[in-house]
Design an enzyme around this catalytic site. Structure first.
Site, PDB file in Angstrom:
ATOM      1  N   ASN A  73      -6.050  -0.611   4.906  1.00 56.43           N
ATOM      2  CA  ASN A  73      -6.326  -0.405   6.323  1.00 56.43           C
ATOM      3  C   ASN A  73      -6.577   1.074   6.632  1.00 56.43           C
ATOM      4  OD1 ASN A  73      -5.835  -3.124   6.595  1.00 56.43           O
ATOM      5  ND2 ASN A  73      -3.756  -2.876   7.368  1.00 56.43           N
TER       6      ASN A  73
ATOM      7  N   GLN B  87       0.960  -3.178  -3.986  1.00 51.72           N
ATOM      8  CA  GLN B  87       0.378  -1.946  -4.467  1.00 51.72           C
ATOM      9  C   GLN B  87       1.133  -1.468  -5.706  1.00 51.72           C
ATOM     10  OE1 GLN B  87      -0.461   0.837  -1.285  1.00 51.72           O
ATOM     11  NE2 GLN B  87      -1.221  -0.746   0.089  1.00 51.72           N
TER      12      GLN B  87
ATOM     13  N   ASN C  99     -12.846  -2.204   3.888  1.00 51.07           N
ATOM     14  CA  ASN C  99     -11.636  -2.977   3.630  1.00 51.07           C
ATOM     15  C   ASN C  99     -11.395  -3.993   4.735  1.00 51.07           C
ATOM     16  OD1 ASN C  99      -8.862  -3.329   2.304  1.00 51.07           O
ATOM     17  ND2 ASN C  99      -8.287  -2.853   4.422  1.00 51.07           N
ATOM     18  N   GLU C 100     -11.192  -5.230   4.361  1.00 51.16           N
ATOM     19  CA  GLU C 100     -10.774  -6.292   5.298  1.00 51.16           C
ATOM     20  C   GLU C 100     -11.493  -6.200   6.646  1.00 51.16           C
ATOM     21  OE1 GLU C 100      -6.465  -6.536   5.483  1.00 51.16           O
ATOM     22  OE2 GLU C 100      -6.394  -7.324   3.450  1.00 51.16           O
TER      23      GLU C 100
ATOM     24  N   GLU D 214      -6.644  -7.157  -3.659  1.00 55.10           N
ATOM     25  CA  GLU D 214      -5.271  -7.037  -3.143  1.00 55.10           C
ATOM     26  C   GLU D 214      -4.585  -8.376  -3.352  1.00 55.10           C
ATOM     27  OE1 GLU D 214      -4.439  -5.455   0.781  1.00 55.10           O
ATOM     28  OE2 GLU D 214      -6.182  -4.128   0.653  1.00 55.10           O
TER      29      GLU D 214
ATOM     30  N   GLU E 180      -2.568   3.367  -1.707  1.00 60.54           N
ATOM     31  CA  GLU E 180      -3.125   3.606  -0.374  1.00 60.54           C
ATOM     32  C   GLU E 180      -2.331   4.718   0.297  1.00 60.54           C
ATOM     33  OE1 GLU E 180      -3.167   0.126   2.159  1.00 60.54           O
ATOM     34  OE2 GLU E 180      -3.911   1.252   3.889  1.00 60.54           O
TER      35      GLU E 180
ATOM     36  N   TYR F 100      -1.624 -12.379   0.082  1.00 58.93           N
ATOM     37  CA  TYR F 100      -0.207 -12.067  -0.111  1.00 58.93           C
ATOM     38  C   TYR F 100       0.581 -13.363   0.061  1.00 58.93           C
ATOM     39  CZ  TYR F 100      -1.584  -7.185   0.253  1.00 58.93           C
ATOM     40  OH  TYR F 100      -2.168  -5.960   0.035  1.00 58.93           O
TER      41      TYR F 100
HETATM   42  O1  AHR Z   1      -1.541  -3.508   1.096  1.00 53.85           O
HETATM   43  C1  AHR Z   1      -1.165  -3.363   2.436  1.00 53.85           C
HETATM   44  C2  AHR Z   1      -2.276  -3.745   3.418  1.00 53.85           C
HETATM   45  O2  AHR Z   1      -2.560  -5.110   3.304  1.00 53.85           O
HETATM   46  C3  AHR Z   1      -3.616  -3.100   3.179  1.00 53.85           C
HETATM   47  O3  AHR Z   1      -3.703  -1.843   3.764  1.00 53.85           O
HETATM   48  C4  AHR Z   1      -4.562  -4.053   3.842  1.00 53.85           C
HETATM   49  O4  AHR Z   1      -5.830  -4.035   3.273  1.00 53.85           O
HETATM   50  C5  AHR Z   1      -3.863  -5.383   3.724  1.00 53.85           C
HETATM   51  O5  AHR Z   1      -3.841  -6.043   4.947  1.00 53.85           O
END
Ligand code: AHR
Length: 502
Positions: A71, A348, A171-172, A291, A26, A243
């Protein structure tokens, strides 16, 4: 502690889609600028991409690399990143409070992917971007020629279309932190219109629609159902993100992360099936876990990083051995859902929440998490076998279900005549005596046994790689015609490759 794992050659979960070993670059932090891209670096190629970084990325065998966000994409105009570099605009990136110089854009990234032996998983902006602009990006990338944007690509040096196969519809979009976040109905309508245009421009593409970005959001699962009600006929995958972290300083609880991931997959697979049922359709929407990773160490250093510079040093996690064990466990979870998860992106790849780190003007190094990914990506390809496991479970503080102390899976590499056992011993104190029964498989020998174990707090730095795989002597394992047994140390991740007789 003892564990019995039973498998049978007739009972499989499904074939592993190699795209579950994908990555993510990203425009955030030092992922692009001072990460993959550093024109003054001694190893830089003609585009300014570091060849030493490329070498490490290639080793991870990532079939896709998601780009350009995250993001970032929700405020990004892809047209800023094409054409003569000196004429590209410098803009503030509101997503990450950084300066975006646009020196890397779609053309450069496509070339980076070719060098990385990967392919782009391209995201379009559906935050403040429009379906029209999304269609124009598909035209720029995939239309052969004779139209404004395909000819612009040709004029920019790429006569042949990029033929980008898989695209993310934003995205999100459920997250309040997202630029242009939308309620599910509004996003679903926008995504449908974008999908129509994109697939009309190139009917060969496949599409990932945004699902829930977190299980903690109040809209979890309802969001996904609504979005799919709108887009069902046009999309191929539902995206999910997660995450994990040792937020309570409680390793036993942290080691339940693979189970949390597993539940998330089951819940959203059920949501996809609910919408299929509601639509009286046999179409199956698969999952793109585009992700996933560990993210908790860097929160305070990120908050302090200087704002409005290029390549802010944010989200630079320093991963421990315990994190590597969890990443190994999360990969086991993805394998155990091989029937449903067809794409997954480690989020990432470089410097940002990353297995690969760089120093500007200097070297690279591998974080602890590099190793379970490296081995699983290499050897976790084939057919996943169903496993019946008998092992003690324990309760932990912040997860309501019992946690089995062994988290494992078995992959049959049919062409290589090999079985691969991946195992996480979640016990904090006890070694695990395991017996793996491979019913119907004539066991010949242990080819290789690799282990991550030791001090859970150990980390790697540029100067010192404290955490590297340990290679165990195959003689430490006992074999019979249809089984392998041995011992796994506490707090460990292991991969054991077993050769079969022909
Ligand atoms: O990977 C970091 C961020 O985590 C990404 O930009 C977003 O999609 C997620 O919230």
């Amino acid at each position: 502690m003892k564990a019995l794992v039973f498998t049978d050659r007739h009972f499989t979960v499904g074939s592993v889609d190699p795209r579950i070993y994908s990555g993510f670059i990203e425009h955030v932090g030092r992922a692009v600028y001072d990460g993959i891209y550093e024109p003054g670096h001694p190893t830089a190629d003609a585009d300014g991409f570091r060849k030493d970084v490329l070498e490490l990325v290639r080793e991870l065998k990532m079939p896709l690399t998601r780009y350009p966000g995250g993001n970032f994409v929700s405020g990004y105009n892809w047209k800023d990143g094409i054409g003569e570099r000196s004429k590209r605009p410098v803009r503030p990136d509101p997503a990450w409070s950084a300066i975006e110089p646009n020196q890397v854009g779609v053309d450069e990234f496509v070339r980076w992917c070719a060098s990385a032996e990967s392919a782009p998983l391209m995201a379009v902006n559906l935050g403040i971007g429009t379906p029209k602009e999304a269609g124009e990006l598909v035209e720029y990338c995939n239309f052969p020629g004779g139209t404004q944007w395909s000819e612009t690509r040709r004029a920019n040096g790429s006569a042949e279309p990029f033929r980008i196969k898989t695209w993310c519809l934003g995205n999100e979009m459920d997250g309040p932190w997202q630029i242009g976040a939308k309620p599910a109905d509004e996003y679903g309508r926008t995504a449908l219109e974008a999908a129509k245009i994109m697939k009309w421009i190139d009917p060969e593409i496949e599409l990932v629609v945004c699902g829930s970005s977190s299980g903690d959001l109040p809209t979890f699962a309802a969001w996904d159902a609504t979005v799919l009600e709108h887009t069902f006929d046009k999309v191929d995958y539902l995206s999910l993100h997660a995450y994990f972290g040792d937020v309570n300083n409680d390793l036993a609880d942290y080691f339940a992360s693979p189970d949390r991931m597993s539940d998330r997959i089951d819940e959203l697979a059920a949501t996809c099936d609910y919408v299929s049922a509601h639509k009286k359709s046999k179409k199956r929407i698969n999952l793109a876990f585009d992700e996933w990773n560990i993210w908790f160490h860097s929160n305070s250093s990120s908050a302090q990083a200087k704002r409005w510079i290029v390549g802010r040093p944010i989200l630079e996690e320093l991963y421990t051995l315990a994190d590597a064990v969890v990443v190994g466990g999360l990969l086991i979870t993805l394998l155990r859902h091989a029937d449903r998860v067809k794409i997954a992106c480690l989020a990432q790849t470089v410097n940002v929440l990353a297995p690969i780190m760089t120093r500007p003007g200097g070297g690279t190094w591998k974080q602890t998490t590099y190793y379970p990914f490296y081995y699983t990506s290499r050897y976790g390809r084939g057919e996943v076998l169903r496993c019946a496991v008998s092992v003690p479970s324990q309760r932990c503080n912040n997860w309501p279900k019992p946690v089995e102390m062994l988290h494992s899976t078995v992959v049959w590499r049919r062409e290589e005549n090999e079985m691969v056992f991946f195992a996480m011993n979640r016990s904090l104190e006890e070694p695990m005596e395991f017996s793996l029964a491979l019913q119907g498989f004539p066991v010949k020998e242990v080819i290789e046994a690799v282990e991550i174990s030791g001090d859970p707090t150990a980390v790697n730095t540029e100067e010192h790689e404290a955490v590297v795989p340990k290679f165990r002597d195959p003689a430490e394992f006992m074999l019979s015609a249809g089984s392998v047994s041995g011992v796994l140390p506490p707090i460990s991740w292991s991969m054991i490759r077993i050769r079969l007789n022909q």
